[in-house]
Design a protein around this motif. Structure first.
Motif, PDB file in Angstrom:
ATOM      1  N   TRP A  30       0.774  -1.237   0.000  1.00 62.05           N
ATOM      2  CA  TRP A  30       0.000   0.000   0.000  1.00 62.05           C
ATOM      3  C   TRP A  30       0.805   1.287   0.000  1.00 62.05           C
ATOM      4  CZ3 TRP A  30      -4.506  -0.947  -1.648  1.00 62.05           C
ATOM      5  CH2 TRP A  30      -5.149  -2.134  -1.317  1.00 62.05           C
ATOM      6  N   PHE A  31       2.001   1.240   0.527  1.00 60.15           N
ATOM      7  CA  PHE A  31       2.698   2.511   0.713  1.00 60.15           C
ATOM      8  C   PHE A  31       3.520   2.900  -0.510  1.00 60.15           C
ATOM      9  CE2 PHE A  31       0.799   2.075   4.636  1.00 60.15           C
ATOM     10  CZ  PHE A  31       0.721   3.333   5.185  1.00 60.15           C
ATOM     11  N   ASN A  32       2.797   2.948  -1.578  1.00 59.65           N
ATOM     12  CA  ASN A  32       3.394   3.340  -2.840  1.00 59.65           C
ATOM     13  C   ASN A  32       3.000   4.801  -3.083  1.00 59.65           C
ATOM     14  OD1 ASN A  32       4.597   3.160  -5.295  1.00 59.65           O
ATOM     15  ND2 ASN A  32       2.867   2.145  -6.290  1.00 59.65           N
ATOM     16  N   LEU A  33       3.514   5.656  -2.202  1.00 56.82           N
ATOM     17  CA  LEU A  33       3.076   7.059  -2.201  1.00 56.82           C
ATOM     18  C   LEU A  33       4.266   7.975  -2.458  1.00 56.82           C
ATOM     19  CD1 LEU A  33       1.218   6.814   1.236  1.00 56.82           C
ATOM     20  CD2 LEU A  33       0.188   6.564  -1.001  1.00 56.82           C
ATOM     21  N   ASN A  34       4.048   8.990  -3.250  1.00 60.70           N
ATOM     22  CA  ASN A  34       5.117   9.973  -3.466  1.00 60.70           C
ATOM     23  C   ASN A  34       4.717  11.303  -2.859  1.00 60.70           C
ATOM     24  OD1 ASN A  34       6.845   8.388  -4.843  1.00 60.70           O
ATOM     25  ND2 ASN A  34       6.149   9.011  -6.883  1.00 60.70           N
ATOM     26  N   PHE A  35       5.586  11.796  -2.019  1.00 60.47           N
ATOM     27  CA  PHE A  35       5.338  13.118  -1.448  1.00 60.47           C
ATOM     28  C   PHE A  35       5.451  14.173  -2.557  1.00 60.47           C
ATOM     29  CE2 PHE A  35       7.117  17.057   0.202  1.00 60.47           C
ATOM     30  CZ  PHE A  35       6.256  17.347   1.246  1.00 60.47           C
ATOM     31  N   LEU A  36       4.461  15.067  -2.645  1.00 56.47           N
ATOM     32  CA  LEU A  36       4.548  16.127  -3.650  1.00 56.47           C
ATOM     33  C   LEU A  36       4.873  17.468  -2.997  1.00 56.47           C
ATOM     34  CD1 LEU A  36       1.562  15.302  -6.047  1.00 56.47           C
ATOM     35  CD2 LEU A  36       3.987  14.929  -6.452  1.00 56.47           C
ATOM     36  N   GLU A  37       3.964  17.920  -2.160  1.00 56.04           N
ATOM     37  CA  GLU A  37       4.225  19.183  -1.470  1.00 56.04           C
ATOM     38  C   GLU A  37       3.379  19.265  -0.206  1.00 56.04           C
ATOM     39  OE1 GLU A  37       2.186  22.651  -3.269  1.00 56.04           O
ATOM     40  OE2 GLU A  37       2.012  21.312  -5.003  1.00 56.04           O
ATOM     41  N   ALA A  38       3.673  20.270   0.610  1.00 59.25           N
ATOM     42  CA  ALA A  38       2.903  20.404   1.845  1.00 59.25           C
ATOM     43  C   ALA A  38       2.911  21.838   2.312  1.00 59.25           C
ATOM     44  CB  ALA A  38       3.508  19.513   2.922  1.00 59.25           C
ATOM     45  N   ASN A  39       1.883  22.180   3.087  1.00 55.05           N
ATOM     46  CA  ASN A  39       1.934  23.418   3.834  1.00 55.05           C
ATOM     47  C   ASN A  39       1.502  23.076   5.246  1.00 55.05           C
ATOM     48  OD1 ASN A  39      -0.912  23.460   4.047  1.00 55.05           O
ATOM     49  ND2 ASN A  39      -0.998  24.257   1.933  1.00 55.05           N
ATOM     50  N   PHE A  51      -7.846   3.340  -7.540  1.00 55.01           N
ATOM     51  CA  PHE A  51      -8.025   2.198  -6.647  1.00 55.01           C
ATOM     52  C   PHE A  51      -7.205   2.411  -5.370  1.00 55.01           C
ATOM     53  CE2 PHE A  51      -6.330  -1.821  -5.070  1.00 55.01           C
ATOM     54  CZ  PHE A  51      -7.504  -2.443  -4.717  1.00 55.01           C
ATOM     55  N   TYR A  52      -5.931   2.794  -5.581  1.00 49.96           N
ATOM     56  CA  TYR A  52      -5.086   3.095  -4.431  1.00 49.96           C
ATOM     57  C   TYR A  52      -5.679   4.204  -3.589  1.00 49.96           C
ATOM     58  CZ  TYR A  52      -0.872   0.439  -5.133  1.00 49.96           C
ATOM     59  OH  TYR A  52       0.015  -0.566  -5.196  1.00 49.96           O
ATOM     60  N   GLY A  94       6.543  -8.155  -5.536  1.00 45.57           N
ATOM     61  CA  GLY A  94       6.004  -7.500  -4.341  1.00 45.57           C
ATOM     62  C   GLY A  94       5.840  -6.005  -4.518  1.00 45.57           C
ATOM     63  N   GLU A  95       6.459  -5.443  -5.527  1.00 46.00           N
ATOM     64  CA  GLU A  95       6.283  -4.006  -5.728  1.00 46.00           C
ATOM     65  C   GLU A  95       5.169  -3.772  -6.732  1.00 46.00           C
ATOM     66  OE1 GLU A  95      10.604  -2.070  -4.862  1.00 46.00           O
ATOM     67  OE2 GLU A  95       9.835  -2.138  -6.884  1.00 46.00           O
ATOM     68  N   ILE A  96       4.604  -2.631  -6.655  1.00 47.78           N
ATOM     69  CA  ILE A  96       3.508  -2.335  -7.549  1.00 47.78           C
ATOM     70  C   ILE A  96       3.931  -1.190  -8.440  1.00 47.78           C
ATOM     71  CG2 ILE A  96       1.084  -1.692  -7.643  1.00 47.78           C
ATOM     72  CD1 ILE A  96       1.866  -2.410  -4.384  1.00 47.78           C
ATOM     73  N   GLY A  97       4.012  -1.452  -9.716  1.00 45.75           N
ATOM     74  CA  GLY A  97       4.514  -0.399 -10.573  1.00 45.75           C
ATOM     75  C   GLY A  97       3.490   0.150 -11.547  1.00 45.75           C
ATOM     76  N   THR A  98       2.480  -0.630 -11.848  1.00 46.86           N
ATOM     77  CA  THR A  98       1.560  -0.167 -12.886  1.00 46.86           C
ATOM     78  C   THR A  98       0.356   0.503 -12.283  1.00 46.86           C
ATOM     79  OG1 THR A  98       0.599  -2.340 -12.892  1.00 46.86           O
ATOM     80  CG2 THR A  98       2.263  -1.899 -14.551  1.00 46.86           C
ATOM     81  N   ASN A  99      -0.353   1.218 -13.160  1.00 49.35           N
ATOM     82  CA  ASN A  99      -1.400   2.066 -12.594  1.00 49.35           C
ATOM     83  C   ASN A  99      -2.582   1.337 -11.951  1.00 49.35           C
ATOM     84  OD1 ASN A  99      -2.086   1.326 -15.127  1.00 49.35           O
ATOM     85  ND2 ASN A  99      -2.026   3.383 -15.984  1.00 49.35           N
ATOM     86  N   ASN A 100      -3.444   0.727 -12.747  1.00 50.73           N
ATOM     87  CA  ASN A 100      -4.646   0.201 -12.106  1.00 50.73           C
ATOM     88  C   ASN A 100      -4.544  -1.236 -11.618  1.00 50.73           C
ATOM     89  OD1 ASN A 100      -6.382   2.379 -11.976  1.00 50.73           O
ATOM     90  ND2 ASN A 100      -6.625   2.314 -14.202  1.00 50.73           N
TER      91      ASN A 100
END
Ligand code: ADP
Ligand code: MG
Length: 475
Positions: A30-39, A51-52, A94-100
């Motif tokens: 599940w933790f296939n997340l990319n940090f983009l920005e924050a305030n 889906f994710y 074990g890694e998830i690389g594709t979109n849907n």
């Protein structure tokens, strides 16, 4: 105001901590997340598919938000943006690389794992992603009996509609009667079926966390307050732990005020009625009992049988009705005492390959039976139950009559007293019209002799003992 790179560090730290707390499989899935920005109010993170997005929203969003809140002492929201990624070549297992693509841990797998509630893997408990809720403490595994019927109904009503009625809910009662299980069933249900943020904590951890926070910086202090004052559902186990601890009582009082003002659900457990809490802030005490208070009583014989049956199925062993009945007759103290017998029985079945008979159960569990002799059984109750069974008056039982229809029940009553109470032979003799201890001993050996030639007597005795214990519990 911190730079974006600072927020990135916070994000990385949060993710690192989460990685330690959940299973590797879940993390990879599940933790296939990319940090983009924050305030200061919001973190924007990229996910590879809708889906994710749905799954992370449902399962982990409040968890990640709480983690960041712990780190920066401020409530933030996470926004998930879908950005399909190009398929990667040579993707590692074990890694998830594709979109849907559906990740290796299928949708619903985590919740199935929790809801399966087989309780046979302690590992499952550790995997709980949000808080120390035990996966097996769900409504499905909670046996309903006359002792907890009302409490379970209230718990289910709260689970379906937290924060509306019955707030706070206080469950109290002695050890091993199912308070923690019931409270966590509420938490598990809400976690599975809504996006509400749930925190479950023991009185002890709450206290330790509070003590650690007051020794730390303002930011950490604020983080502690924020953490507990911004939840949808707060479950605190064993609030009697707060007795005599004025500082934490005050903190809890303010947490209570914040949550009740915002109509957030609170559930507490306690080992005694709230009025019996000692050295306890009066305002807090009145808040704690201001909703609905329900005590859990020890389960009766039928419920004990149902619990043993259910628990034996959960750990995958077969026990005959006779064995279940025998154990339930002999252990009436609480559910925990009942279920600690199961590993012994399971061990025997596994090692010997044989089923458990009543005789084997008696042998295997004799220490449990002895150590659980209830001390609250009075001579009067035994006399009353035995007299009623043989249609005699208690005076007949205690009197001088020598006909067999009175002598046998009298001997039986004395025998049962020796078996299930700590009274001495002298005390027992005294209670039967001032007889001496030799009469008690003589009566017991008469019954023992009879048991050898008349095995059916055993079940009569067990039946009487069950009735006596149940009467003692009710009285
Ligand atoms: P308490 O918090 O009151 O000390 P727990 O909730 O820890 O008790 O319960 C002790 C054990 O008994 C747990 O393993 C729990 O699952 C089990 N238990 C208690 N009541 C029930 C019930 N009604 N049905 C099934 N299991 C129960
Ligand atoms: Mg408990």
């Amino acid at each position: 105001m911190p730079e974006n790179s600072d927020y990135r560090l916070i994000w990385d730290e949060a993710i690192n901590q989460i990685k330690e707390e959940i299973s590797e499989q879940e993390f990879l899935a599940w933790f296939n997340l990319n940090f983009l920005e924050a305030n200061e109010n919001s973190f924007i993170v990229e996910v590879p598919s809708s889906f994710y997005k749905d799954q992370i929203e449902r399962r982990f969003r409040t968890y990640i938000e709480a983690k960041i809140e712990e780190l920066i002492g401020k409530k933030i929201t996470i926004t998930l943006e879908v950005k399909p990624r190009a398929p990667e070549k040579n993707n590692q297992k074990g890694e998830i690389g594709t979109n849907n693509e559906i990740p290796p841990v299928q949708a619903g797998r985590v919740s199935n794992e929790r809801a399966a509630s087989s309780g046979n893997s302690p590992e499952k408990a550790k995997k709980s992603p949000l808080y120390p809720l035990r996966a097996e403490y769900v409504f499905d595994t909670y046996v309903i009996g006359e002792n907890n019927n009302f409490a379970v109904n209230v718990a289910k009503a709260i689970a379906s509609n937290p924060g509306t009625n019955y707030n706070p809910f206080l469950i109290y009662g002695g050890v091993g009667l199912g308070k923690t299980h019931l409270m966590q069933a509420i938490g598990n249900y809400i976690y599975e079926n809504s996006n509400n943020k749930v925190i479950c904590v023991t009185g002890e951890s709450f206290t330790n966390e509070f003590i650690a926070s007051i020794k730390d910086t303002e930011r950490v202090k604020a983080a502690f307050k924020n953490k507990y004052r911004h939840v949808d559902v707060l479950l605190i186990d064993d609030i009697h732990f707060f007795q005599g601890k004025r500082g934490i009582q005050e903190e809890l009082f303010y947490t209570f005020e914040a949550l009740s003002g915002a109509k957030k659900q609170m559930v507490f457990t306690c080992d005694r009625p709230p009025s019996e809490l000692k050295d306890f802030n009066e305002r807090l005490q009145s808040r704690v009992k201001s909703g609905i208070n329900i005590d859990l009583q020890p389960p009766n014989y039928e419920t004990r049988c149902a619990i043993l049956k259910k628990k034996s199925e959960i750990i995958n062993i077969y026990l005959s009705d006779e064995v279940i009945s025998f154990i339930s007759q002999n252990i009436s103290t609480n559910v925990r005492d009942l279920e600690v017998t199961l590993p012994k029985l399971k061990g025997y079945i596994e090692v010997s390959g044989k089923p458990i008979t009543v005789e084997i159960a008696r042998e295997l569990l004799k220490d449990e039976f002895v150590s659980l002799k209830p001390s609250n059984i009075s001579i009067e109750i035994i006399q009353k139950v035995v007299a009623e069974r043989y249609h005699l008056s208690q005076n007949d039982l205690k009197g001088k009559k020598k006909n067999q229809s009175v002598v046998f029940p009298r001997q039986l009553a004395m025998y049962i007293m020796r078996e299930i109470t700590e009274y001495t032979t002298t005390e027992i003799g005294q209670a039967f019209g001032g007889r001496d201890h030799t009469t008690t001993m003589h009566s017991c050996s008469k019954i023992e002799e009879k048991l050898k030639v008349e095995p059916s007597l055993e079940s009569i005795i067990q039946g009487l003992i069950r009735e006596i214990k149940d009467s003692s519990i009710k009285s």
